[in-house]
Design a protein around this motif. Structure first.
Motif, short mmCIF file in Angstrom:
data_model
loop_
_atom_site.label_atom_id
_atom_site.label_comp_id
_atom_site.label_asym_id
_atom_site.label_seq_id
_atom_site.Cartn_x
_atom_site.Cartn_y
_atom_site.Cartn_z
N MET A 1 40.48 -60.44 -59.52
CA MET A 1 40.23 -60.50 -60.96
C MET A 1 40.30 -59.08 -61.54
O MET A 1 39.67 -58.16 -61.03
CB MET A 1 38.85 -61.11 -61.21
N ASP A 2 41.06 -58.92 -62.59
CA ASP A 2 41.23 -57.64 -63.28
C ASP A 2 39.96 -57.31 -64.05
O ASP A 2 39.47 -58.11 -64.85
CB ASP A 2 42.41 -57.75 -64.23
N ARG A 3 39.40 -56.13 -63.81
CA ARG A 3 38.15 -55.76 -64.47
C ARG A 3 38.33 -55.57 -65.98
O ARG A 3 37.37 -55.52 -66.73
CB ARG A 3 37.49 -54.55 -63.83
N TYR A 4 39.56 -55.42 -66.42
CA TYR A 4 39.84 -55.24 -67.85
C TYR A 4 40.35 -56.52 -68.50
O TYR A 4 40.86 -56.49 -69.61
CB TYR A 4 40.84 -54.11 -68.06
N GLU A 5 40.23 -57.63 -67.79
CA GLU A 5 40.69 -58.91 -68.34
C GLU A 5 39.96 -59.19 -69.66
O GLU A 5 38.74 -59.11 -69.74
CB GLU A 5 40.40 -60.03 -67.35
N GLY A 6 40.70 -59.47 -70.67
CA GLY A 6 40.13 -59.71 -71.99
C GLY A 6 40.04 -58.46 -72.84
O GLY A 6 40.11 -58.54 -74.06
N ARG A 8 42.20 -55.85 -72.98
CA ARG A 8 43.49 -55.55 -73.60
C ARG A 8 43.73 -56.45 -74.82
O ARG A 8 44.20 -55.99 -75.86
CB ARG A 8 44.61 -55.71 -72.59
N GLU A 9 43.40 -57.72 -74.69
CA GLU A 9 43.57 -58.65 -75.81
C GLU A 9 42.65 -58.26 -76.98
O GLU A 9 43.06 -58.29 -78.13
CB GLU A 9 43.27 -60.07 -75.37
N PHE A 10 41.41 -57.91 -76.66
CA PHE A 10 40.47 -57.48 -77.69
C PHE A 10 41.03 -56.28 -78.46
O PHE A 10 41.02 -56.26 -79.69
CB PHE A 10 39.11 -57.12 -77.08
N VAL A 11 41.55 -55.30 -77.75
CA VAL A 11 42.10 -54.10 -78.39
C VAL A 11 43.32 -54.46 -79.24
O VAL A 11 43.47 -53.97 -80.36
CB VAL A 11 42.45 -53.02 -77.34
N THR A 12 44.17 -55.34 -78.75
CA THR A 12 45.36 -55.75 -79.49
C THR A 12 44.98 -56.47 -80.78
O THR A 12 45.54 -56.19 -81.84
CB THR A 12 46.25 -56.68 -78.63
N VAL A 13 44.01 -57.37 -80.69
CA VAL A 13 43.64 -58.18 -81.85
C VAL A 13 42.76 -57.41 -82.83
O VAL A 13 42.98 -57.44 -84.03
CB VAL A 13 42.92 -59.48 -81.38
N ARG A 14 41.74 -56.72 -82.35
CA ARG A 14 40.77 -56.08 -83.23
C ARG A 14 41.01 -54.59 -83.45
O ARG A 14 40.40 -53.98 -84.32
CB ARG A 14 39.34 -56.27 -82.67
N GLY A 15 41.92 -54.00 -82.69
CA GLY A 15 42.19 -52.57 -82.81
C GLY A 15 42.56 -52.11 -84.21
O GLY A 15 42.02 -51.11 -84.69
N PRO A 16 43.48 -52.80 -84.89
CA PRO A 16 43.86 -52.34 -86.24
C PRO A 16 42.68 -52.32 -87.23
O PRO A 16 42.55 -51.38 -88.01
CB PRO A 16 44.93 -53.35 -86.67
N ALA A 17 41.83 -53.33 -87.18
CA ALA A 17 40.66 -53.35 -88.08
C ALA A 17 39.70 -52.22 -87.73
O ALA A 17 39.15 -51.56 -88.62
CB ALA A 17 39.96 -54.70 -88.00
N LEU A 18 39.49 -51.99 -86.45
CA LEU A 18 38.61 -50.90 -86.02
C LEU A 18 39.21 -49.54 -86.42
O LEU A 18 38.48 -48.63 -86.81
CB LEU A 18 38.36 -50.97 -84.51
N MET A 19 40.52 -49.44 -86.35
CA MET A 19 41.19 -48.19 -86.74
C MET A 19 41.00 -47.93 -88.23
O MET A 19 40.77 -46.79 -88.64
CB MET A 19 42.69 -48.27 -86.39
N GLY A 20 41.05 -48.98 -89.04
CA GLY A 20 40.83 -48.82 -90.48
C GLY A 20 39.44 -48.28 -90.77
O GLY A 20 39.26 -47.39 -91.60
N THR A 21 38.45 -48.80 -90.07
CA THR A 21 37.08 -48.33 -90.26
C THR A 21 36.95 -46.88 -89.78
O THR A 21 36.33 -46.05 -90.44
CB THR A 21 36.10 -49.25 -89.50
N ALA A 22 37.55 -46.58 -88.63
CA ALA A 22 37.50 -45.21 -88.11
C ALA A 22 38.15 -44.23 -89.08
O ALA A 22 37.65 -43.12 -89.29
CB ALA A 22 38.18 -45.15 -86.74
N TYR A 23 39.24 -44.66 -89.72
CA TYR A 23 39.91 -43.79 -90.69
C TYR A 23 39.01 -43.51 -91.89
O TYR A 23 38.92 -42.38 -92.35
CB TYR A 23 41.22 -44.43 -91.16
N LEU A 24 38.34 -44.54 -92.37
CA LEU A 24 37.43 -44.33 -93.50
C LEU A 24 36.29 -43.39 -93.14
O LEU A 24 35.85 -42.59 -93.95
CB LEU A 24 36.87 -45.66 -94.00
N LEU A 25 35.82 -43.49 -91.92
CA LEU A 25 34.73 -42.62 -91.50
C LEU A 25 35.18 -41.17 -91.37
O LEU A 25 34.51 -40.26 -91.84
CB LEU A 25 34.15 -43.10 -90.15
#
Length: 177
Positions: A1-6, A8-25
């Motif tokens: 079992m890959d310890r990073y399972e899930g 990579r998908e989380f980063v792909t799906v939620r990364g852009p929204a988190l990046m927007g918040t990081a940019y505002l900060l």
């Protein structure tokens, strides 16, 4: 079992929204990328634990805000960008919006770390005072006072935006999502 399972998908799906918040900060693309990368790196090492808790998004956002505040304490940068703003013309709403955004970005950079974080959480993320306090690890009273002082300072730093601040803080900080 890959310890990073899930993860990579989380980063792909939620990364852009988190990046927007990081940019505002942070107020800059490169700093936002660094901030988000730091948070995601820390999350990757604890991913199984975070995933078991059931809300990786909440964990990521809390980590993002706290890391930003921590960074700013350690890496004090006393430089204040002073770009010349273009003169306002009757070229249309798009130009007015661009000028307004530049003014807001300049003013946000001049707020304290906590004030900026509070405004992003309250008006861009549309968080309640209680949620904001919990995410930042402070009291609701602190959130209220920081919001008040931050909006007051924005009015001082960018008086052109004064009529927009009281009623339309969400529009100013991020537009419609």
């Amino acid at each position: 079992m890959d310890r990073y399972e899930g993860f990579r998908e989380f980063v792909t799906v939620r990364g852009p929204a988190l990046m927007g918040t990081a940019y505002l900060l942070t107020g800059g693309r490169h700093q936002a990328e660094d901030l988000l990368q730091t948070v995601l790196t820390k999350m990757a090492t604890r991913w199984r634990h975070i995933e078991l808790d059931g809300n990786p998004e909440a964990y990521a956002r809390t980590a993002l805000y706290r890391e930003f505040v921590s960074w700013r304490r350690v890496r004090r940068n006393h430089e204040l960008p002073q770009a010349e703003l273009p003169e306002r013309t009757a070229a249309g709403d798009l130009q007015d919006a661009a000028v307004r955004r530049m003014l807001i970005e300049q003013a946000l950079r001049r707020l304290t770390v906590k004030q900026r974080a509070v405004l992003v959480l309250r008006f861009y993320e549309d968080r309640s005072e209680a949620e904001t306090a919990r995410l930042l690890g402070c009291s609701v009273g602190t959130v209220k006072s920081q919001t008040h002082h931050a909006l007051q300072r924005l009015r001082l730093l960018a008086p052109e935006l004064g009529e927009l601040l009281p009623e339309a803080a969400p529009m100013i900080l991020g537009g419609e999502r």
